[in-house]
Design a protein around this motif. Structure first.
Motif, PDB file in Angstrom:
ATOM      1  N   THR A 266      81.054 -29.412  60.045  1.00  9.13           N
ATOM      2  CA  THR A 266      80.240 -29.855  61.184  1.00  9.13           C
ATOM      3  C   THR A 266      81.125 -30.643  62.143  1.00  9.13           C
ATOM      4  O   THR A 266      81.809 -31.587  61.719  1.00  9.13           O
ATOM      5  CB  THR A 266      79.070 -30.741  60.716  1.00  9.13           C
ATOM      6  N   GLU A 267      81.130 -30.254  63.397  1.00  5.00           N
ATOM      7  CA  GLU A 267      81.857 -31.021  64.405  1.00  5.00           C
ATOM      8  C   GLU A 267      81.041 -32.261  64.775  1.00  5.00           C
ATOM      9  O   GLU A 267      79.812 -32.215  64.828  1.00  5.00           O
ATOM     10  CB  GLU A 267      82.065 -30.181  65.667  1.00  5.00           C
ATOM     11  N   VAL A 268      81.748 -33.361  65.024  1.00  3.22           N
ATOM     12  CA  VAL A 268      81.058 -34.586  65.442  1.00  3.22           C
ATOM     13  C   VAL A 268      81.790 -35.178  66.649  1.00  3.22           C
ATOM     14  O   VAL A 268      83.013 -35.305  66.646  1.00  3.22           O
ATOM     15  CB  VAL A 268      80.965 -35.609  64.287  1.00  3.22           C
ATOM     16  N   ASN A 269      81.028 -35.490  67.691  1.00  6.34           N
ATOM     17  CA  ASN A 269      81.550 -36.158  68.890  1.00  6.34           C
ATOM     18  C   ASN A 269      80.793 -37.472  69.079  1.00  6.34           C
ATOM     19  O   ASN A 269      79.552 -37.495  69.014  1.00  6.34           O
ATOM     20  CB  ASN A 269      81.366 -35.290  70.132  1.00  6.34           C
TER      21      ASN A 269
ATOM     22  N   ILE B 136      85.408 -46.470  63.691  1.00 10.78           N
ATOM     23  CA  ILE B 136      86.283 -45.659  62.846  1.00 10.78           C
ATOM     24  C   ILE B 136      86.539 -46.359  61.510  1.00 10.78           C
ATOM     25  O   ILE B 136      86.515 -45.727  60.446  1.00 10.78           O
ATOM     26  CB  ILE B 136      87.614 -45.358  63.575  1.00 10.78           C
ATOM     27  N   GLY B 137      86.754 -47.655  61.555  1.00 14.09           N
ATOM     28  CA  GLY B 137      86.976 -48.391  60.314  1.00 14.09           C
ATOM     29  C   GLY B 137      85.784 -48.338  59.384  1.00 14.09           C
ATOM     30  O   GLY B 137      85.937 -48.137  58.168  1.00 14.09           O
ATOM     31  N   GLN B 138      84.585 -48.512  59.922  1.00 19.64           N
ATOM     32  CA  GLN B 138      83.390 -48.466  59.073  1.00 19.64           C
ATOM     33  C   GLN B 138      83.142 -47.074  58.508  1.00 19.64           C
ATOM     34  O   GLN B 138      82.676 -46.937  57.365  1.00 19.64           O
ATOM     35  CB  GLN B 138      82.172 -48.943  59.865  1.00 19.64           C
ATOM     36  N   VAL B 139      83.445 -46.047  59.294  1.00 17.43           N
ATOM     37  CA  VAL B 139      83.222 -44.671  58.826  1.00 17.43           C
ATOM     38  C   VAL B 139      84.060 -44.368  57.575  1.00 17.43           C
ATOM     39  O   VAL B 139      83.653 -43.575  56.719  1.00 17.43           O
ATOM     40  CB  VAL B 139      83.529 -43.667  59.964  1.00 17.43           C
ATOM     41  N   GLN B 140      85.223 -45.036  57.452  1.00 13.56           N
ATOM     42  CA  GLN B 140      86.065 -44.778  56.278  1.00 13.56           C
ATOM     43  C   GLN B 140      85.382 -45.166  54.977  1.00 13.56           C
ATOM     44  O   GLN B 140      85.774 -44.694  53.894  1.00 13.56           O
ATOM     45  CB  GLN B 140      87.399 -45.525  56.409  1.00 13.56           C
TER      46      GLN B 140
ATOM     47  N   PHE C  35      88.579 -37.927  61.944  1.00 22.67           N
ATOM     48  CA  PHE C  35      88.584 -38.050  63.398  1.00 22.67           C
ATOM     49  C   PHE C  35      89.993 -37.738  63.882  1.00 22.67           C
ATOM     50  O   PHE C  35      90.935 -38.476  63.596  1.00 22.67           O
ATOM     51  CB  PHE C  35      88.161 -39.455  63.842  1.00 22.67           C
ATOM     52  N   GLY C  36      90.127 -36.651  64.600  1.00 22.39           N
ATOM     53  CA  GLY C  36      91.439 -36.212  65.038  1.00 22.39           C
ATOM     54  C   GLY C  36      91.761 -36.529  66.477  1.00 22.39           C
ATOM     55  O   GLY C  36      92.891 -36.306  66.924  1.00 22.39           O
ATOM     56  N   LYS C  37      90.781 -37.068  67.218  1.00 18.24           N
ATOM     57  CA  LYS C  37      91.016 -37.322  68.635  1.00 18.24           C
ATOM     58  C   LYS C  37      90.252 -38.555  69.087  1.00 18.24           C
ATOM     59  O   LYS C  37      89.079 -38.719  68.763  1.00 18.24           O
ATOM     60  CB  LYS C  37      90.579 -36.112  69.465  1.00 18.24           C
ATOM     61  N   LEU C  38      90.948 -39.417  69.832  1.00 22.76           N
ATOM     62  CA  LEU C  38      90.347 -40.611  70.411  1.00 22.76           C
ATOM     63  C   LEU C  38      90.862 -40.785  71.832  1.00 22.76           C
ATOM     64  O   LEU C  38      92.075 -40.841  72.056  1.00 22.76           O
ATOM     65  CB  LEU C  38      90.698 -41.846  69.574  1.00 22.76           C
TER      66      LEU C  38
ATOM     67  N   ILE D 130      85.333 -40.202  70.652  1.00 24.10           N
ATOM     68  CA  ILE D 130      85.963 -39.875  69.375  1.00 24.10           C
ATOM     69  C   ILE D 130      85.477 -38.492  68.955  1.00 24.10           C
ATOM     70  O   ILE D 130      84.279 -38.205  69.012  1.00 24.10           O
ATOM     71  CB  ILE D 130      85.579 -40.901  68.290  1.00 24.10           C
ATOM     72  N   GLU D 131      86.401 -37.630  68.546  1.00 24.77           N
ATOM     73  CA  GLU D 131      86.047 -36.275  68.117  1.00 24.77           C
ATOM     74  C   GLU D 131      86.586 -36.028  66.707  1.00 24.77           C
ATOM     75  O   GLU D 131      87.727 -36.389  66.399  1.00 24.77           O
ATOM     76  CB  GLU D 131      86.618 -35.234  69.088  1.00 24.77           C
ATOM     77  N   GLY D 132      85.763 -35.410  65.877  1.00 17.13           N
ATOM     78  CA  GLY D 132      86.188 -35.186  64.502  1.00 17.13           C
ATOM     79  C   GLY D 132      85.417 -34.088  63.818  1.00 17.13           C
ATOM     80  O   GLY D 132      84.681 -33.313  64.441  1.00 17.13           O
ATOM     81  N   THR D 133      85.586 -34.026  62.503  1.00 18.11           N
ATOM     82  CA  THR D 133      84.943 -32.983  61.707  1.00 18.11           C
ATOM     83  C   THR D 133      84.477 -33.561  60.379  1.00 18.11           C
ATOM     84  O   THR D 133      85.100 -34.473  59.825  1.00 18.11           O
ATOM     85  CB  THR D 133      85.914 -31.810  61.455  1.00 18.11           C
ATOM     86  N   ILE D 134      83.370 -33.025  59.896  1.00 20.42           N
ATOM     87  CA  ILE D 134      82.816 -33.368  58.590  1.00 20.42           C
ATOM     88  C   ILE D 134      82.937 -32.141  57.697  1.00 20.42           C
ATOM     89  O   ILE D 134      82.673 -31.018  58.134  1.00 20.42           O
ATOM     90  CB  ILE D 134      81.329 -33.770  58.706  1.00 20.42           C
ATOM     91  N   ARG D 135      83.308 -32.353  56.444  1.00 27.39           N
ATOM     92  CA  ARG D 135      83.359 -31.246  55.473  1.00 27.39           C
ATOM     93  C   ARG D 135      82.579 -31.658  54.225  1.00 27.39           C
ATOM     94  O   ARG D 135      82.676 -32.801  53.772  1.00 27.39           O
ATOM     95  CB  ARG D 135      84.810 -30.929  55.066  1.00 27.39           C
ATOM     96  N   GLY D 136      81.828 -30.711  53.671  1.00 25.99           N
ATOM     97  CA  GLY D 136      81.093 -30.967  52.437  1.00 25.99           C
ATOM     98  C   GLY D 136      80.916 -29.685  51.657  1.00 25.99           C
ATOM     99  O   GLY D 136      80.802 -28.603  52.246  1.00 25.99           O
ATOM    100  N   LEU D 137      80.882 -29.799  50.327  1.00 25.15           N
ATOM    101  CA  LEU D 137      80.780 -28.609  49.486  1.00 25.15           C
ATOM    102  C   LEU D 137      79.351 -28.099  49.352  1.00 25.15           C
ATOM    103  O   LEU D 137      79.135 -26.991  48.863  1.00 25.15           O
ATOM    104  CB  LEU D 137      81.361 -28.890  48.094  1.00 25.15           C
ATOM    105  N   THR D 138      78.386 -28.912  49.776  1.00 21.57           N
ATOM    106  CA  THR D 138      76.987 -28.461  49.816  1.00 21.57           C
ATOM    107  C   THR D 138      76.383 -28.902  51.138  1.00 21.57           C
ATOM    108  O   THR D 138      76.847 -29.872  51.762  1.00 21.57           O
ATOM    109  CB  THR D 138      76.158 -29.054  48.666  1.00 21.57           C
TER     110      THR D 138
END
Length: 383
Positions: free
Chosen positions: A183-186, A213-217, A234-237, A252-260
């Motif tokens: 899932t892309e996240v902006n 960004i710190g809290q998301v970790q 997050f690959g772009k700021l 901030i632009e990034g991506t989420i990955r999950g197995l389900t």
């Protein structure tokens, strides 16, 4: 044309490799695939084009004694990568390359289709040559256009992805999820810009973005079951214009990955909570947008996958490897959420990884893959 030889298959693969095309622009690829399929024995097959998805192709194979319709999917698009393999058949389209091995995927699919055009299958079959896997979720687009209706709807769907880490021609699979969903996240943070010397008169979104960004970790480290796994990157700021002006906006632009899918939805919910907290703490407006499209987890059907693994383990012509789930994404997951099926790996034995400018799959994987797949599908039709 009779049965494709190894030399024929390598020639097809190299032609496809030389002329890669990006998602939804695979016109020459479509034309070459169509011409090749039209050269096969037409006694059992029916070719269908889709005006609203013009680079896609479907091929129906009439079974001799059908109990079901078996689907087989291959993706046909390439990536915006400048090739650096130095091969004599390197990409002739600047800045575009089959860096994910879809040229291998297509060649194997043509080989399987060619086999069943010469050896009529017991069951009906639908071959789907799908555009836009790398972006624009072509599988979801096709499904929502109603492509898989009536006789064109498979009862079960199969597809492969090449894997540089497996021996050439090996089949890899596992029960459960093969590929993660993505899932892309902006995230847009809106405050108030101002002079660097007067921070009290501004609302600094660089600081707010850093806090976000710190809290998301902590989401994956403290809100996700360690044995289930998830990824947020997050690959772009982007923020600010000059060193002595406080930034009133940040993106901030990034991506989420999950197995389900459940895990992806859990991470999304936690991201929203963090965004709301940062907005409150910093008196900022925080807008967060998610886009998953068709990139759902590739969750293999238990019954069909168990049958595939049982076959591969006992088949003398198949080198089987049980694999771990991967955090890479694949839009076949959307089709598997609608139609039961299985995705598996085809080993191509290369030092370079997928999406690399130097990816050079072993061509010996092609005939081995075709043999294993046709043997499995015939086994399936008899069981």
């Amino acid at each position: 044309m009779s049965q494709l030889t190894k030399e024929d298959l390598i020639g097809i693969r190299r032609h496809l490799h030389e002329y890669p095309e990006l998602a939804m622009h695979e016109r020459a690829t479509h034309d070459y695939l169509l011409k090749t399929i039209q050269s096969f024995n037409q006694q059992y097959i029916e070719i269908r084009e889709i005006p609203k998805l013009p680079t896609a192709l479907l091929v129906y194979v009439n079974g001799s004694n059908p109990k079901r319709t078996i689907g087989y999917r291959t993706d046909i698009d390439a990536l915006p990568v400048s090739e650096k393999t130095g091969l004599p058949f390197s990409s002739k389209n600047p800045g575009v390359m089959h860096a994910c091995g879809h040229d291998i995927h297509m060649t194997v699919a043509l080989g399987v289709l060619n086999w069943f055009s010469e050896h009529q299958p017991a069951d009906n079959m639908v071959f789907f040559f799908q555009p836009a896997e790398e972006s624009e979720n072509g599988g979801k687009v096709a499904y929502e256009l109603g492509v898989f209706e009536g006789k064109w709807r498979p009862d079960e769907f199969y597809g492969l992805h090449d894997n540089p880490d497996l021996p050439a021609g090996a089949i890899g699979c596992r029960m459960g999820t093969l590929f993660a969903g993505t899932t892309e996240v902006n995230v847009d943070l809106i405050g108030k810009s101002g002079h660097a010397a007067y921070p009290q008169n501004a609302n600094d979104m660089v600081v707010a973005a850093a806090e976000f960004i710190g809290q998301v970790q902590t989401i994956v480290s403290r809100s996700v079951n360690p044995i289930e796994g998830g990824v947020i990157t997050f690959g772009k700021l982007d923020a600010g214009t000059i060193r002595n002006v406080i930034a009133g906006q940040a993106r901030i632009e990034g991506t989420i990955r999950g197995l389900t899918q459940k895990m992806i939805e859990h991470i999304v919910d936690r991201l929203k909570m963090v965004a709301n907290g940062v907005a409150t703490s910093y008196g900022a407006e925080v807008k967060i947008h998610f886009n998953q499209g068709g990139y759902l987890p590739v969750e293999n059907n238990d019954e069909l996958t168990r049958r595939l693994i049982e076959f591969a383990k006992q088949d003398p012509e198949t080198d089987f490897v049980e694999t771990q789930p991967a955090m890479t994404g694949e839009d076949f997951g959307y089709l598997l959420s609608k139609i039961p099926g299985t995705m598996f790996w085809l080993g191509v034995d290369d030092d370079s990884q997928l999406h690399s400018a130097t990816l050079n799959p072993k061509e010996s994987s092609i005939p081995k893959g075709i043999k294993s797949i046709t043997r499995f599908l015939e086994y399936r039709m008899n069981n």
